[in-house]
Design an enzyme around this catalytic site. Structure first.
Site, PDB file in Angstrom:
ATOM      1  CG  HIS A   1      -3.427   1.724  31.154  1.00 14.31           C
ATOM      2  ND1 HIS A   1      -2.088   1.874  30.893  1.00 14.31           N
ATOM      3  CD2 HIS A   1      -3.540   1.662  32.507  1.00 14.31           C
ATOM      4  CE1 HIS A   1      -1.416   1.880  32.028  1.00 14.31           C
ATOM      5  NE2 HIS A   1      -2.275   1.767  33.030  1.00 14.31           N
TER       6      HIS A   1
ATOM      7  CB  SER B   1     -20.587  12.235   5.700  1.00 14.72           C
ATOM      8  OG  SER B   1     -20.264  11.578   4.491  1.00 14.72           O
TER       9      SER B   1
ATOM     10  CE  LYS C   1     -19.209   9.372  10.162  1.00 15.88           C
ATOM     11  NZ  LYS C   1     -18.069   9.275   9.232  1.00 15.88           N
TER      12      LYS C   1
ATOM     13  CD  GLU D   1     -13.156  14.772  13.690  1.00 13.61           C
ATOM     14  OE1 GLU D   1     -12.777  14.976  12.528  1.00 13.61           O
ATOM     15  OE2 GLU D   1     -14.111  14.015  13.961  1.00 13.61           O
TER      16      GLU D   1
END
Ligand code: ARG
Length: 458
Positions: A155, A276, A282, A289
């Site tokens: 979980h 970024s 970043k 992804e």
């Protein structure tokens, strides 16, 4: 120019031709088409359906076309209907009348089924090889981090201590199953359809076994209708590819989390991260992804194939031309994902210190406290309850089980002694999980060794 002109009086309109044509996506099968045609001509010659001289003439013509396509001397005509008609037309242009004999006892229906199978058989092997590379990187890393303690989750809540090597090897297991699924798929795909012709076989005295052998298939298809209308092998391969993407996508999701400042279990190499355009701090895990995102394409391709096939009466229908873009896209996508994913994983920097720190919070040794009591004679259910009370006490006091004073333990259950502290140190907890399949460092090393042997490159 269409090969089926005889019956027609008018030219095909430009829009119909564009709509009907598959050359933009089936031209990639030119090698397989020529290989199939060479085998077919050889068989026709051997069976006396055409003369040996004619067969040789056709073979030479086809080899010339292949060489010219490979070298770029011959460009594929994008106005052609498909790769099959383009090559046959080119052959006849080059060698004259003998070229017109090639299609004796053959249809584009069995020809296209053959070409796709020849093409996909190679691609199954390519994907399989890439999976083996990935699995060997995983096994190498697992060995390296066999005793790196990290929290195991359920979980997404810290659950029990495990080792990073053990976590990685879970993915090796998934990918090994993928490899064995591909092997199954290849075995079922290994049936040669040529000789099914349009749908009803042929009256010519062909010998399908000759072509089968020349083209390296294990068996010939048993039913001519099925031979030309079966696309199970596309669906099955796409399904295998979809499951591979499920695994890569789950792995990617974890990599993305592990890279975040909330976890910081790993850092990806600069070569496999992006920045970024506005936020200078970043460093984004774009590859992971994209792999996660591209899983959607592959599932979609599988759905396309299922839907194309589900409602068509036997045998060939033009709907089936839609098979190629879907399966090619699925294969290309998975290969691309693996090409990016494997070196990304190989070059990641693991930060054991942060894994250990995360494992120290969240009472992930609570089960081990209960187990200690159980081993000292307390029934597990009672031990479970007592440990729950201890956790509640820790939360009240703002400490963890390792630093909770022994008096507090004794208040809850007088069986406790100082020995409990040794039993709940995370390293000890992990080292005791030696039951087969568990995360103890020795287990991980043995499993990594086993996995390495399975995927070893000769
Ligand atoms: N381009 C077609 C395909 O990809 C080849 C088969 C054509 N057969 C036919 N009967 N029109 O499926």
């Amino acid at each position: 120019m269409q090969l089926w002109k005889g019956r027609f009086k008018k030219e095909l309109s430009k829009t119909t031709n564009d709509f009907n044509s598959s050359i933009s996506f089936d031209s990639r099968m030119f090698r397989e088409d020529i290989e199939g045609s060479i085998a077919h001509a050889t068989m026709l010659g051997k069976c006396g359906i055409i003369t040996e001289d004619e067969a040789e003439h056709i073979r030479q013509g086809l080899r010339g076309i292949l060489a010219d396509l490979e070298s770029g001397a011959l460009a594929i005509d994008m106005e052609a209907e498909d790769i099959h008609t383009f090559i046959e037309g080119e052959l006849t242009q080059r060698i004259g009348n003998d070229g017109k004999r090639l299609h004796t006892s053959r249809s584009r229906n069995d020809q296209v089924a053959l070409d796709i199978k020849l093409y996909l058989k190679k691609e199954v092997v390519n994907v399989r090889k890439q999976l083996r590379e990935l699995v060997s990187v995983i096994a190498k890393k697992a060995e390296e981090y066999s005793d790196t303690v990290m929290p195991g989750y359920t979980h997404l809540q810290r659950a029990q201590p495990i080792t990073f090597g053990h976590h990685l090897l879970a993915y090796a297991e998934m990918l090994l199953r993928d490899i064995s699924r591909l092997d199954d798929c290849l075995r079922r795909m290994d049936e040669m359809p040529l000789g099914s012709c349009a749908l009803a076989g042929t009256t010519y005295p062909i010998d399908r076994n000759i072509t089968r052998e020349l083209l390296g298939f294990d068996r010939v298809t048993n039913n001519s209708l099925d031979g030309v209308s079966d696309r199970d092998y596309c669906i099955e391969f796409a399904s295998c590819l979809s499951i591979i993407m499920v695994h890569l996508s789950r792995f990617s999701e974890e990599i993305i989390m592990w890279c975040s400042w909330e976890f910081k279990f790993i850092e990806l190499d600069d070569a496999f991260s992006t920045g970024s355009s506005i936020m200078p701090q970043k460093k984004n895990p774009d590859i992971a992804e994209l792999v996660r995102g591209k899983s959607g394409r592959v599932f979609g391709d599988t759905m396309t194939l299922l839907t194309v096939m589900k409602g068509i009466a036997l045998a060939y229908n033009k709907d089936m031309q839609e098979d190629k873009e879907a399966i090619f896209d699925a294969v290309d996508t998975v290969k691309m994902c693996l090409t990016a994913f494997t070196p990304m994983l190989d070059t990641m920097r693991v930060i054991p210190r942060n894994m250990r720190k995360a494992a120290a919070g969240g009472f992930i040794n609570a089960t081990d406290v209960a187990d200690w009591l159980t081993k000292n004679g307390v029934p597990f259910r009672d031990a479970y309850k007592a440990t729950g009370e201890l956790v509640a006490r820790c939360i009240e006091l703002g400490c963890d089980l390792e630093s909770l004073p022994i008096e507090e333990y004794k208040k809850v259950c007088d069986v406790f002694t100082e020995d409990v502290y040794k039993a709940i140190s995370l390293e000890y907890c992990v080292s005791q999980r030696t039951a087969f399949g568990g995360p103890a460092p020795g287990n991980v090393r043995a499993q990594a060794e086993r996995v390495k042997k399975i995927v070893k490159f000769e």
